[in-house]
Enzyme design. Structure first.
Site, PDB file in Angstrom:
ATOM      1  CB  THR A  60       8.555   1.533   2.787  1.00 59.80           C
ATOM      2  OG1 THR A  60       8.275   0.179   3.405  1.00 59.80           O
ATOM      3  CG2 THR A  60       9.910   1.818   3.042  1.00 59.80           C
ATOM      4  N   GLY A 111       4.604  -1.614  10.266  1.00 58.05           N
ATOM      5  CA  GLY A 111       4.046  -3.104  10.350  1.00 58.05           C
ATOM      6  C   GLY A 111       4.336  -4.129   8.947  1.00 58.05           C
ATOM      7  CB  ALA A 112       4.611  -7.347   8.252  1.00 57.11           C
ATOM      8  N   GLY A 113       2.344  -5.803   6.061  1.00 56.07           N
ATOM      9  CA  GLY A 113       1.220  -6.154   5.196  1.00 56.07           C
ATOM     10  C   GLY A 113       0.318  -5.373   5.806  1.00 56.07           C
ATOM     11  CB  ALA A 123      -0.790   0.045   1.312  1.00 56.21           C
ATOM     12  CG  ASP A 174       9.911  -2.340   2.398  1.00 57.46           C
ATOM     13  OD1 ASP A 174      10.331  -1.816   1.428  1.00 57.46           O
ATOM     14  OD2 ASP A 174       8.829  -3.072   2.617  1.00 57.46           O
ATOM     15  CE  LYS A 227       8.655  -4.224   6.751  1.00 60.87           C
ATOM     16  NZ  LYS A 227       7.598  -3.663   6.332  1.00 60.87           N
TER      17      LYS A 227
END
Length: 208
Positions: free
Chosen positions: A17, A118-120, A14, A55, A38
């Site tokens: 980063t 975050g992740a995803g 989305a 990232d 991260k």
């Protein structure tokens, strides 16, 4: 200590980063001391120093404090798949307590602004019982939501906002990231989001 925010997205890719780096740059121009973390990354490449995530490296370049890679990205997996599946395949057990500890350790460095990426999207499992979003609650950090502007973004954004608020976490604001330069009715979609998300729009990132 300064302010800390958790950056999440409506989906993978989305633009978390890009937005996080932009916020770090804006803070740098204001002469603020910044940290970016991260905690979990999946989709890393092998280097002479071990697994590295693009990232996380971008965050390290954008922040003003100098931290080790392991402090910025303590849990890294090579395949670009769901982190909990990558952990299972690697024989590693991720827990919320452990990730929270990593973050608290890094945040002990004096700073004005810290951003935790975050992740995803919002609902990403760490293991069979815990989600990475428990990190925002454990650290008591408000959330900045990055909305990837594409067809379907209204539903994705509003469902994510609903989940964030239901989890008892404060939504500090959101950023619109234009992913598709040819998105049909872009302005109308943006206005609909502004009308329906109960938090300020912090900015709009044009297609890069």
């Amino acid at each position: 200590m300064g302010k800390t925010y958790f950056v999440t997205g409506t989906d993978t890719d989305a633009g978390k980063t890009v937005v996080t780096c932009g916020l770090l740059e804006a803070a740098r121009l204001e002469r603020l001391t910044t940290i970016a973390l991260k905690p979990v990354s999946a989709g890393c490449h092998q280097s002479e120093d071990g697994l590295r995530n693009d990232d996380a490296l971008a965050l390290m370049e954008a922040m003003t404090l100098s931290l080790s890679y392991e402090q910025v990205n303590p849990v890294a997996f090579e395949p670009a798949i769901a982190p909990h599946i990558a952990a299972e395949e690697a024989g590693v057990r991720m827990t919320l307590d452990r990730l929270t500890g990593y973050c608290r350790g890094a945040l002990m460095n004096k700073h004005d602004l810290a951003l935790i990426e975050g992740a995803g999207g919002w609902r990403v499992p760490l293991n069979s019982r815990e989600m990475i979003t428990g990190l925002a609650k454990a650290l008591n950090t408000p959330v900045i939501l990055v909305v990837g502007m594409k067809l379907g973004c209204i539903s994705h954004a509003l469902l994510t906002v609903e989940a964030i608020l239901r989890d008892g976490v404060k939504l500090a604001g959101w950023v619109a990231n234009q992913m598709d330069p040819e998105m049909d009715r872009y302005k109308e979609n943006l206005q609909t989001l502004k009308n329906n998300i109960p938090a300020p729009c912090l900015g709009v990132v044009p297609f890069i």
